[in-house]
Design a protein around this motif. Structure first.
Motif, PDB file in Angstrom:
ATOM      1  N   ASP A 256      25.052  84.393  27.073  1.00 42.13           N
ATOM      2  CA  ASP A 256      23.662  84.013  26.800  1.00 42.13           C
ATOM      3  C   ASP A 256      23.132  83.049  27.858  1.00 42.13           C
ATOM      4  O   ASP A 256      21.982  83.154  28.292  1.00 42.13           O
ATOM      5  N   PHE A 257      23.987  82.125  28.261  1.00 42.06           N
ATOM      6  CA  PHE A 257      23.580  81.157  29.289  1.00 42.06           C
ATOM      7  C   PHE A 257      23.300  81.874  30.620  1.00 42.06           C
ATOM      8  O   PHE A 257      22.308  81.583  31.291  1.00 42.06           O
ATOM      9  N   ALA A 258      24.142  82.823  30.982  1.00 39.54           N
ATOM     10  CA  ALA A 258      23.954  83.583  32.221  1.00 39.54           C
ATOM     11  C   ALA A 258      22.666  84.411  32.154  1.00 39.54           C
ATOM     12  O   ALA A 258      21.906  84.464  33.133  1.00 39.54           O
ATOM     13  N   LYS A 259      22.396  85.028  31.010  1.00 39.63           N
ATOM     14  CA  LYS A 259      21.155  85.786  30.858  1.00 39.63           C
ATOM     15  C   LYS A 259      19.942  84.881  30.981  1.00 39.63           C
ATOM     16  O   LYS A 259      18.942  85.233  31.607  1.00 39.63           O
ATOM     17  N   MET A 260      20.037  83.687  30.383  1.00 42.61           N
ATOM     18  CA  MET A 260      18.928  82.739  30.458  1.00 42.61           C
ATOM     19  C   MET A 260      18.695  82.294  31.909  1.00 42.61           C
ATOM     20  O   MET A 260      17.560  82.207  32.376  1.00 42.61           O
ATOM     21  N   MET A 261      19.777  82.045  32.644  1.00 45.64           N
ATOM     22  CA  MET A 261      19.653  81.624  34.041  1.00 45.64           C
ATOM     23  C   MET A 261      19.074  82.749  34.899  1.00 45.64           C
ATOM     24  O   MET A 261      18.256  82.497  35.785  1.00 45.64           O
ATOM     25  N   ASN A 262      19.490  83.976  34.651  1.00 45.93           N
ATOM     26  CA  ASN A 262      18.925  85.115  35.379  1.00 45.93           C
ATOM     27  C   ASN A 262      17.432  85.242  35.106  1.00 45.93           C
ATOM     28  O   ASN A 262      16.644  85.502  36.010  1.00 45.93           O
ATOM     29  N   GLY A 263      17.045  85.088  33.864  1.00 43.50           N
ATOM     30  CA  GLY A 263      15.629  85.131  33.525  1.00 43.50           C
ATOM     31  C   GLY A 263      14.859  84.011  34.189  1.00 43.50           C
ATOM     32  O   GLY A 263      13.750  84.214  34.696  1.00 43.50           O
ATOM     33  N   LEU A 264      15.452  82.817  34.207  1.00 43.37           N
ATOM     34  CA  LEU A 264      14.809  81.675  34.856  1.00 43.37           C
ATOM     35  C   LEU A 264      14.670  81.906  36.350  1.00 43.37           C
ATOM     36  O   LEU A 264      13.620  81.602  36.934  1.00 43.37           O
ATOM     37  N   ALA A 265      15.708  82.464  36.980  1.00 46.08           N
ATOM     38  CA  ALA A 265      15.656  82.745  38.423  1.00 46.08           C
ATOM     39  C   ALA A 265      14.546  83.748  38.724  1.00 46.08           C
ATOM     40  O   ALA A 265      13.804  83.593  39.701  1.00 46.08           O
ATOM     41  N   GLY A 266      14.413  84.766  37.887  1.00 42.71           N
ATOM     42  CA  GLY A 266      13.343  85.741  38.079  1.00 42.71           C
ATOM     43  C   GLY A 266      11.972  85.110  37.922  1.00 42.71           C
ATOM     44  O   GLY A 266      11.049  85.410  38.680  1.00 42.71           O
ATOM     45  N   THR A 267      11.840  84.225  36.958  1.00 39.96           N
ATOM     46  CA  THR A 267      10.565  83.539  36.736  1.00 39.96           C
ATOM     47  C   THR A 267      10.215  82.646  37.920  1.00 39.96           C
ATOM     48  O   THR A 267       9.071  82.633  38.382  1.00 39.96           O
ATOM     49  N   VAL A 268      11.199  81.919  38.414  1.00 38.89           N
ATOM     50  CA  VAL A 268      10.965  81.035  39.565  1.00 38.89           C
ATOM     51  C   VAL A 268      10.601  81.846  40.802  1.00 38.89           C
ATOM     52  O   VAL A 268       9.692  81.484  41.551  1.00 38.89           O
TER      53      VAL A 268
END
Length: 90
Positions: free
Chosen positions: A10-22
């Motif tokens: 879940d943490f990795a998915k959240m970080m991937n989503g955050l990276a895409g948003t940034v």
């Protein structure tokens, strides 16, 4: 053990989503900066590179022509001065 893996997943998915948003926000900021720069410089009287190169080439051609004309004038003056000198002495 399985709950830890789920947490990291879940943490990795959240970080991937955050990276895409940034990354998306960065692209949007870049696009906005380009538009502002176009608006700022668009109102100024700048010439394009093609126009500048064309004028530069025309100036070089005019300079070459002026040099050729000066050489012709110098040659004509030299002939006139050479022809006038014996007539003055006679």
């Amino acid at each position: 053990m399985q709950s830890e893996n789920r947490f990291f997943d879940d943490f990795a998915k959240m970080m991937n989503g955050l990276a895409g948003t940034v990354a998306g926000a960065g692209r949007e900021a870049e696009a906005q900066m380009r538009e502002k720069a176009k608006g700022l410089f668009g109102g100024m009287d700048f010439v394009s590179r093609e126009e500048f190169d064309a004028v530069k080439a025309m100036a070089a051609a005019a300079r070459d022509e002026a040099d050729a004309l000066k050489a012709r004038i110098d040659a004509i003056e030299a002939r006139l001065n050479g022809a006038a000198t014996p007539a003055e002495g006679a």
